[in-house]
Design a protein around this motif. Structure first.
Motif, PDB file in Angstrom:
ATOM      1  N   LYS A  95       0.893  -1.010   0.291  1.00 24.16           N
ATOM      2  CA  LYS A  95      -0.140   0.032   0.122  1.00 24.16           C
ATOM      3  C   LYS A  95       1.384   1.363  -0.081  1.00 24.16           C
ATOM      4  O   LYS A  95       2.250   1.435   0.248  1.00 24.16           O
ATOM      5  N   PRO A  96       0.232   2.393  -0.403  1.00 28.02           N
ATOM      6  CA  PRO A  96       1.074   3.321  -0.824  1.00 28.02           C
ATOM      7  C   PRO A  96       1.870   3.907   0.638  1.00 28.02           C
ATOM      8  O   PRO A  96       1.568   3.729   2.087  1.00 28.02           O
ATOM      9  N   LYS A  97       3.264   5.042   0.668  1.00 30.93           N
ATOM     10  CA  LYS A  97       3.714   5.342   2.083  1.00 30.93           C
ATOM     11  C   LYS A  97       4.551   4.054   2.784  1.00 30.93           C
ATOM     12  O   LYS A  97       5.085   4.199   4.208  1.00 30.93           O
ATOM     13  N   LYS A  98       4.629   2.552   2.218  1.00 30.36           N
ATOM     14  CA  LYS A  98       5.214   1.779   3.199  1.00 30.36           C
ATOM     15  C   LYS A  98       6.457   1.239   2.101  1.00 30.36           C
ATOM     16  O   LYS A  98       7.198   0.599   3.428  1.00 30.36           O
ATOM     17  N   LEU A  99       7.077   1.193   1.315  1.00 29.30           N
ATOM     18  CA  LEU A  99       7.865   1.275   0.847  1.00 29.30           C
ATOM     19  C   LEU A  99       8.880   2.125   0.787  1.00 29.30           C
ATOM     20  O   LEU A  99       8.562   3.529   0.262  1.00 29.30           O
ATOM     21  N   PRO A 100      10.381   2.228   1.031  1.00 26.88           N
ATOM     22  CA  PRO A 100      10.901   3.521   1.008  1.00 26.88           C
ATOM     23  C   PRO A 100      11.874   3.353  -0.388  1.00 26.88           C
ATOM     24  O   PRO A 100      11.878   2.463  -0.694  1.00 26.88           O
ATOM     25  N   GLY A 101      12.063   4.558  -0.667  1.00 26.41           N
ATOM     26  CA  GLY A 101      13.065   4.593  -2.105  1.00 26.41           C
ATOM     27  C   GLY A 101      11.741   4.746  -3.119  1.00 26.41           C
ATOM     28  O   GLY A 101      10.238   5.412  -2.826  1.00 26.41           O
ATOM     29  N   GLU A 102      11.944   4.585  -3.986  1.00 28.50           N
ATOM     30  CA  GLU A 102      11.539   5.137  -5.827  1.00 28.50           C
ATOM     31  C   GLU A 102      10.765   3.484  -6.061  1.00 28.50           C
ATOM     32  O   GLU A 102      11.517   1.937  -5.774  1.00 28.50           O
ATOM     33  N   VAL A 103       9.574   4.348  -6.052  1.00 31.13           N
ATOM     34  CA  VAL A 103       8.263   3.450  -6.075  1.00 31.13           C
ATOM     35  C   VAL A 103       7.219   3.684  -7.504  1.00 31.13           C
ATOM     36  O   VAL A 103       7.231   4.214  -8.038  1.00 31.13           O
ATOM     37  N   ILE A 104       6.898   2.391  -8.140  1.00 34.57           N
ATOM     38  CA  ILE A 104       6.026   2.629  -9.494  1.00 34.57           C
ATOM     39  C   ILE A 104       4.651   2.657  -8.477  1.00 34.57           C
ATOM     40  O   ILE A 104       4.722   1.561  -7.872  1.00 34.57           O
ATOM     41  N   SER A 105       3.171   3.096  -9.157  1.00 32.98           N
ATOM     42  CA  SER A 105       2.438   2.797  -8.401  1.00 32.98           C
ATOM     43  C   SER A 105       0.801   2.415  -9.355  1.00 32.98           C
ATOM     44  O   SER A 105       1.471   2.919 -10.834  1.00 32.98           O
ATOM     45  N   GLU A 106       0.011   1.654  -9.088  1.00 34.51           N
ATOM     46  CA  GLU A 106      -1.615   1.166 -10.493  1.00 34.51           C
ATOM     47  C   GLU A 106      -1.946   1.652  -8.913  1.00 34.51           C
ATOM     48  O   GLU A 106      -2.522   0.451  -7.830  1.00 34.51           O
ATOM     49  N   ASP A 107      -2.858   2.688  -9.224  1.00 32.81           N
ATOM     50  CA  ASP A 107      -4.602   2.227  -9.044  1.00 32.81           C
ATOM     51  C   ASP A 107      -5.385   1.353  -9.067  1.00 32.81           C
ATOM     52  O   ASP A 107      -5.493   0.773  -9.893  1.00 32.81           O
ATOM     53  N   TYR A 108      -6.743   1.178  -8.223  1.00 26.89           N
ATOM     54  CA  TYR A 108      -7.416  -0.058  -8.414  1.00 26.89           C
ATOM     55  C   TYR A 108      -8.869  -0.084  -7.618  1.00 26.89           C
ATOM     56  O   TYR A 108      -9.199   0.861  -6.593  1.00 26.89           O
ATOM     57  N   VAL A 109      -9.818  -0.123  -8.266  1.00 28.95           N
ATOM     58  CA  VAL A 109     -10.877  -0.379  -7.013  1.00 28.95           C
ATOM     59  C   VAL A 109     -11.140  -1.932  -6.638  1.00 28.95           C
ATOM     60  O   VAL A 109     -10.843  -2.496  -7.066  1.00 28.95           O
ATOM     61  N   LEU A 110     -11.879  -1.536  -5.738  1.00 31.25           N
ATOM     62  CA  LEU A 110     -12.482  -2.356  -4.490  1.00 31.25           C
ATOM     63  C   LEU A 110     -13.367  -2.674  -5.104  1.00 31.25           C
ATOM     64  O   LEU A 110     -14.564  -2.148  -5.227  1.00 31.25           O
ATOM     65  N   GLU A 111     -14.594  -3.846  -4.241  1.00 28.83           N
ATOM     66  CA  GLU A 111     -15.822  -3.781  -3.432  1.00 28.83           C
ATOM     67  C   GLU A 111     -15.851  -2.578  -3.712  1.00 28.83           C
ATOM     68  O   GLU A 111     -17.309  -2.197  -3.131  1.00 28.83           O
ATOM     69  N   TYR A 112     -15.806  -1.711  -2.369  1.00 28.64           N
ATOM     70  CA  TYR A 112     -16.108  -1.420  -1.527  1.00 28.64           C
ATOM     71  C   TYR A 112     -15.078  -0.208  -1.421  1.00 28.64           C
ATOM     72  O   TYR A 112     -15.166   1.011  -0.244  1.00 28.64           O
ATOM     73  N   GLY A 113     -14.062   0.846  -2.722  1.00 22.42           N
ATOM     74  CA  GLY A 113     -13.529   1.774  -2.588  1.00 22.42           C
ATOM     75  C   GLY A 113     -12.397   1.747  -3.334  1.00 22.42           C
ATOM     76  O   GLY A 113     -12.805   1.226  -4.396  1.00 22.42           O
ATOM     77  N   ILE A 114     -11.954   2.554  -3.248  1.00 20.22           N
ATOM     78  CA  ILE A 114     -10.146   2.287  -3.742  1.00 20.22           C
ATOM     79  C   ILE A 114      -9.047   2.494  -3.402  1.00 20.22           C
ATOM     80  O   ILE A 114      -9.326   3.473  -2.308  1.00 20.22           O
ATOM     81  N   ASP A 115      -7.961   1.866  -3.776  1.00 18.68           N
ATOM     82  CA  ASP A 115      -6.685   2.018  -3.683  1.00 18.68           C
ATOM     83  C   ASP A 115      -5.462   2.128  -4.638  1.00 18.68           C
ATOM     84  O   ASP A 115      -6.267   1.725  -5.388  1.00 18.68           O
ATOM     85  N   CYS A 116      -4.406   1.376  -4.009  1.00 19.85           N
ATOM     86  CA  CYS A 116      -3.132   1.273  -4.979  1.00 19.85           C
ATOM     87  C   CYS A 116      -2.262   0.846  -4.321  1.00 19.85           C
ATOM     88  O   CYS A 116      -2.121  -0.488  -2.820  1.00 19.85           O
ATOM     89  N   LEU A 117      -1.620   0.861  -5.432  1.00 21.97           N
ATOM     90  CA  LEU A 117      -0.111  -0.740  -4.703  1.00 21.97           C
ATOM     91  C   LEU A 117       0.851   0.017  -5.253  1.00 21.97           C
ATOM     92  O   LEU A 117       1.017   0.321  -6.773  1.00 21.97           O
TER      93      LEU A 117
END
Length: 188
Positions: A95-117
């Motif tokens: 989930k966002p802000k859990k990995l130190p350093g440079e990351v790439i992100s991907e948003d997605y839709v859940l059954e009950y909201g929006i999240d990101c990996l």
């Protein structure tokens, strides 16, 4: 009390009954209307937990997999053991802000909201063969985001694997054409 049925060619495998029985359903969690498939009770049952990991290891041992990507947080419970057993590296998808350093992100839709990996830049290399592990698939939004992250890093996603699949919304699954391997499904 058997609450699940088996899928994907494991018919007759006696380990599946124990796995099925070890998973509890928590009604209305995390929001009203959701029947949460709680695998934490599976983790408390040494035999069922080991059988779950062993089934995945048996499947992937000879598939030349170099990356096991685990989806936060419950994919972390199975992924590292599978990776160690098959000689692959483990890549956490967080989930966002859990990995130190440079990351790439991907948003997605859940059954009950929006999240990101997110995934560390450089965690996978072009041409690496990857599987993605999570505890459950519903609509496939989370796994779809995971596939996109790994492919953006150059890896080839061979398959997605989950302990539980929700059959009532199979038609809605969207995994970018990738195969899906499921151990058990709740009975309707």
């Amino acid at each position: 009390m058997e609450m699940f049925k088996r899928e994907n060619g494991l018919h007759g495998d006696p380990r599946l009954e124990g796995i099925s029985e070890a998973i509890r359903v928590v009604p209305h969690f995390p929001i009203p209307g959701i029947m949460f498939q709680d695998i934490t009770t599976l983790l408390l049952d040494h035999k069922a937990f080991k059988d779950t990991v062993d089934i995945f290891v048996d499947r992937y041992r000879d598939m030349d997999i170099s990356v096991v990507a685990g989806v936060e947080a419950r994919g972390f419970m199975f992924g590292p053991s599978i990776a160690l057993a098959i000689g692959a590296k483990f890549v956490p998808l967080r989930k966002p802000k859990k990995l130190p350093g440079e990351v790439i992100s991907e948003d997605y839709v859940l059954e009950y909201g929006i999240d990101c990996l997110q995934m560390h830049v450089g965690a996978v290399q072009p041409g690496e063969r990857a599987i993605i592990i999570d505890d459950l698939i519903a609509t496939g939004g989370t796994l779809s985001a995971a596939i996109k992250l790994l492919e953006r890093g150059g890896a080839e996603v061979i398959e997605c694997a989950c302990v539980v699949g929700l059959p009532e919304i199979k038609e809605e699954r969207r995994l970018n054409g990738k195969p899906l391997y499921i151990l058990v499904e709740p009975r309707q």
